[in-house]
Design a protein around this motif. Sequence first.
Motif, mmCIF file in Angstrom:
data_model
loop_
_atom_site.group_PDB
_atom_site.id
_atom_site.type_symbol
_atom_site.label_atom_id
_atom_site.label_comp_id
_atom_site.label_asym_id
_atom_site.label_seq_id
_atom_site.Cartn_x
_atom_site.Cartn_y
_atom_site.Cartn_z
ATOM 1 N N ALA A 24 -23.153 -49.559 -2.527
ATOM 2 C CA ALA A 24 -21.717 -49.449 -2.221
ATOM 3 C C ALA A 24 -20.887 -49.613 -3.496
ATOM 4 C CB ALA A 24 -21.326 -50.513 -1.195
ATOM 5 N N LEU A 25 -21.317 -50.532 -4.374
ATOM 6 C CA LEU A 25 -20.581 -50.766 -5.623
ATOM 7 C C LEU A 25 -20.635 -49.537 -6.533
ATOM 8 C CD1 LEU A 25 -21.697 -54.434 -6.345
ATOM 9 C CD2 LEU A 25 -19.372 -53.677 -5.858
ATOM 10 N N LEU B 151 -17.956 -44.631 -8.753
ATOM 11 C CA LEU B 151 -17.874 -43.167 -8.797
ATOM 12 C C LEU B 151 -16.542 -42.707 -8.203
ATOM 13 C CD1 LEU B 151 -19.600 -40.643 -9.520
ATOM 14 C CD2 LEU B 151 -20.273 -40.571 -7.116
ATOM 15 N N GLY B 152 -16.180 -43.314 -7.055
ATOM 16 C CA GLY B 152 -14.918 -42.972 -6.404
ATOM 17 C C GLY B 152 -13.730 -43.263 -7.306
ATOM 18 N N THR B 153 -13.718 -44.450 -7.938
ATOM 19 C CA THR B 153 -12.615 -44.825 -8.846
ATOM 20 C C THR B 153 -12.487 -43.783 -9.948
ATOM 21 O OG1 THR B 153 -13.341 -47.102 -8.526
ATOM 22 C CG2 THR B 153 -11.695 -46.730 -10.225
ATOM 23 N N THR B 154 -13.639 -43.406 -10.532
ATOM 24 C CA THR B 154 -13.615 -42.491 -11.671
ATOM 25 C C THR B 154 -13.118 -41.108 -11.238
ATOM 26 O OG1 THR B 154 -15.523 -43.713 -12.471
ATOM 27 C CG2 THR B 154 -14.995 -41.666 -13.625
ATOM 28 N N SER C 82 -6.807 -47.592 -8.777
ATOM 29 C CA SER C 82 -8.007 -48.064 -9.487
ATOM 30 C C SER C 82 -8.153 -49.588 -9.372
ATOM 31 C CB SER C 82 -8.003 -47.621 -10.953
ATOM 32 O OG SER C 82 -6.940 -48.194 -11.642
ATOM 33 N N VAL C 83 -7.032 -50.318 -9.429
ATOM 34 C CA VAL C 83 -7.105 -51.782 -9.283
ATOM 35 C C VAL C 83 -7.481 -52.155 -7.843
ATOM 36 C CG1 VAL C 83 -5.732 -53.913 -9.346
ATOM 37 C CG2 VAL C 83 -5.578 -52.304 -11.219
ATOM 38 N N ASN D 229 -21.237 -48.056 -18.812
ATOM 39 C CA ASN D 229 -21.235 -49.522 -18.957
ATOM 40 C C ASN D 229 -20.936 -50.222 -17.632
ATOM 41 O OD1 ASN D 229 -22.126 -50.420 -21.346
ATOM 42 N ND2 ASN D 229 -20.137 -50.677 -22.311
ATOM 43 N N THR D 230 -19.998 -49.655 -16.859
ATOM 44 C CA THR D 230 -19.670 -50.255 -15.558
ATOM 45 C C THR D 230 -20.885 -50.190 -14.632
ATOM 46 O OG1 THR D 230 -17.446 -49.425 -15.888
ATOM 47 C CG2 THR D 230 -17.945 -50.256 -13.701
#
Lengths: 99, 222
Positions: free
Chosen positions: A17-18, A23-26, A41-42, B76-77
């Motif tokens: 999930a993380l 991937l979703g944020t990017t 993003s936050v 890196n993330t």
Amino acid sequence: MTPPPLTRKTLALVFLALWALVLGTTLIGFIDLGQYNIVVSVAFAAIQALLIALFFMQALYEGRIIRIIITGGIVWFLIMETLTLGDYMTRGWLPFPGK
Amino acid sequence: MSEPVLVGNQLLELREQFENPEQQRETASIGMWVFLITEVMMFGGLFTAFTVYRLSNPAAFNEGSKEMTIVLGAINTALLILSSFTMALAVYSSSIGKTKLLAIFLIITMIIGLCFLGIKFTEYYLHYQDHKVPGFWFEYHGPSARQVQMFFVFYFILTGLHVIHMTIGIGILLVMLYRTLLGSFSATYHTAVDLAGIYWSFVDIIWIFLYAIFYIPGLHLK
């Protein structure tokens, strides 16, 4: 509510999930949302932080005292953030004579 | 004086102020969480300062963010999340008494941590070559050069502080590995590994926020 038992499977699901959230944020970052890009993003980061704290740091499985300490820490951080930003964002709203 | 208490098949040192091993473990855990709250306040202060400057110069801070190498940041993330997962597996292995697995996962976590630091220093070198290190060396062609420089001031302070935490974390994992090899941990006593895991995951959380505020906002400008 009883938390799910902490097994290797639970940890692996949280991990996947993380990665999906990163991937979703990017990917969302490539869309122009104006001033909301950083807000989104936050928000994604906050969800990831919650998952890590609950499962990887096992906050979900800790006793009441530790939960109170964690909540207290977050509340104090939000007080600092809210009061500081409240001050900076409202400067100039009121006319002060002589300024 | 410590009083040895037989837990499982191992003698566990129970300090005199505690009633039982569980109370001793919870007290140690509380200590770590309180320490992490002080860390939240430290990083939180810097995040707040960043937000104040960003609100005053949103366009310039997006321009600064555009200068980031997203591929390196994303790798890196992903690496750091993977290391948090392997650390969680290390803690899990210690809780079921599999010390061999614990040692393996600690080593994997350290290697991933070192890879993270290697990529981070590569990024720093690229910024240096690109004249993006704040100071007289800094170069940016555009009307908001000073504000972009401010973005990089925050970038270097926050990521630098994070690098220090990562380095300390790797040191802690080394000590845990040493103690694991000495046979200090078992299914009944693994408090130190639990605490190291909590610290490591916390450092991961900080990075996730750094990725969100430094790398993502300028992506749509590329």
